[in-house]
Design an enzyme around this catalytic site. Structure first.
Site, PDB file in Angstrom:
ATOM      1  N   THR D  19      -4.018  -0.148   8.339  1.00  0.00           N
ATOM      2  CA  THR D  19      -4.063  -0.474   6.913  1.00  0.00           C
ATOM      3  C   THR D  19      -5.511  -0.676   6.461  1.00  0.00           C
ATOM      4  OG1 THR D  19      -3.934  -2.867   7.288  1.00  0.00           O
ATOM      5  CG2 THR D  19      -1.852  -1.680   7.079  1.00  0.00           C
ATOM      6  N   ASP D  20      -5.695  -0.668   5.159  1.00  0.00           N
ATOM      7  CA  ASP D  20      -7.003  -1.026   4.608  1.00  0.00           C
ATOM      8  C   ASP D  20      -6.791  -2.051   3.504  1.00  0.00           C
ATOM      9  OD1 ASP D  20      -6.338   0.264   2.200  1.00  0.00           O
ATOM     10  OD2 ASP D  20      -7.370   2.092   2.743  1.00  0.00           O
ATOM     11  N   GLN D  21      -7.859  -2.451   2.846  1.00  0.00           N
ATOM     12  CA  GLN D  21      -7.734  -3.552   1.902  1.00  0.00           C
ATOM     13  C   GLN D  21      -6.975  -3.172   0.631  1.00  0.00           C
ATOM     14  OE1 GLN D  21     -11.853  -4.683   1.235  1.00  0.00           O
ATOM     15  NE2 GLN D  21     -11.772  -3.894  -0.830  1.00  0.00           N
ATOM     16  N   MET D  22      -6.605  -1.894   0.497  1.00  0.00           N
ATOM     17  CA  MET D  22      -5.733  -1.504  -0.618  1.00  0.00           C
ATOM     18  C   MET D  22      -4.287  -1.925  -0.305  1.00  0.00           C
ATOM     19  SD  MET D  22      -5.912   2.262  -2.457  1.00  0.00           S
ATOM     20  CE  MET D  22      -7.680   2.503  -2.207  1.00  0.00           C
ATOM     21  N   GLY D  23      -4.057  -2.394   0.927  1.00  0.00           N
ATOM     22  CA  GLY D  23      -2.731  -2.854   1.318  1.00  0.00           C
ATOM     23  C   GLY D  23      -1.836  -1.732   1.813  1.00  0.00           C
TER      24      GLY D  23
END
Lengths: 142, 142, 142, 142
Positions: D19-23
């Site tokens: 995952t990344d911080q965009m969820g």
């Protein structure tokens, strides 16, 4: 590591993307596998990590150590075992073993991590009591 | 790709973690480099991606293509060039070139991506007009 | 960590791909940064890691520990400092500091790794004497 | 994509590290999943990729495209399907579908890659005839 109901076990196959030009798995990826084992352990304790996050709590890694023995290689079948080694109101410690399965089984690595509970802004928090209880019940501490 | 002020250029050195057991860079990592070039381009257009997210907009990748030529290798010095190729109210397209620098310079790969604007729940949104304006000013479209 | 000529220092900007859905950098990536610092230290000691591999020696990570403090976040400017903490004929130990730079500078994490020399088949080997000498000269041991 | 024996199918659960911080899952990871599906397809055709490398041949990605629909999220159960779409003496093309399983099943992404055969030095080579034959038998070309 004792056998028993308080372990999370996952079976993985080493991905090509996890290798490096040394022809073995890049060392940082073992931490990824540990986390997959930890996720499975929490699911087995009845409290999926996705649920923890939905409750507004994150478990952030505060410390991680890995000891590497024989190297994992592409397409190896692995077994990752995770268990709780200590459960406090604000921090949980886990231990891990990474085994190669198949014709030449071996313990490839051991690891430990300590996680702390924080809220969405990063402020330390107590673990939800119910979760802490499950970690304690699932712990191998005497 | 035209030279000029409307490009984002970053200089990278290939990381060991980016290689695989083929002895070259694992192909998915080129998309990571493209994104770093895109980030730099936005910074140069005066609208850092971190600012975009603070405004409640995310730019999600809807399409990505990479054409690979000579392989990038560990410790290679790279130059990644990104530019806007199309700017619409809900979608932005970017083109990329990945060059090896140093004694044996070469164009290693070209790529393109199309990004769409969404809000925090994933619903399609229009780009903030000011951002769209900058993308259009920064575009190589005629 | 002492200042001085026997450190390898690199400046990095946190990549979007390095974040996770907690909104911070995924913990395993700190080991990648440590390795980039180690690569730079070796370059400064006059013995690039790429040269080591060309000589048929690999330095495999045998142990790695990271202690995490404040989290690194997307687009943070980081400074990674690596130094030799012990140099033996078959194993080298490194210490690392990961600092955030800019308006709110902070020490984000410290780490240590122990690497062992192996040949292409994975058999333990002595380090090339010249390399060992440079590590010892570059060490902060007394 | 036709059902049938000439597909490689793998079941994956989305990792937190993906995952990344965009969820949501970072877009480059879809290429990793495609490769896992391709590996499985080759195993089902009776010619594991590890065997191909042992024969001195590497299959290097020459082109890759991904079209992203709904985003994959942490802990999603995925099904990746790979099949051969074209098989030539020096290049093989694959198509992929990435599905979310469970309560809200959906086709999340489609992708294609073209791989070329090279030897250990990176020189283009013909595919081993036996492997090519299996790819052709496994292809959905008419």
């Amino acid at each position: 590591m004792r056998g028993g109901e308080h372990e999370g076990t996952v079976h993985l196959r080493v991905r090509y993307s996890e290798t490096d030009q040394m022809g073995i798995v890049y060392h940082a990826n073992y931490l990824v596998w540990c986390e997959i084992g930890r996720t499975e352990l929490m699911r087995e304790l009845g409290y999926a990590y996705a649920d923890v996050e939905r409750a507004g709590i994150r478990l952030a890694v505060a410390e991680a150590c890995v000891r590497y023995g024989q190297a994992a290689r592409y397409d190896d079948a692995l077994r990752v075992v995770a268990r709780v080694t200590a459960a406090q109101s604000r921090a949980i410690s886990f231990g891990y073993e990474i085994h190669r399965e198949g014709e030449q089984p071996a313990l490839l690595a051991t690891a430990s991590t300590r996680l702390v509970a924080i809220d969405e802004r990063g402020t330390p928090r107590r673990l939800p009591p119910e979760l802490l209880e499950r970690f304690r019940a699932g712990s191998s501490q005497e």
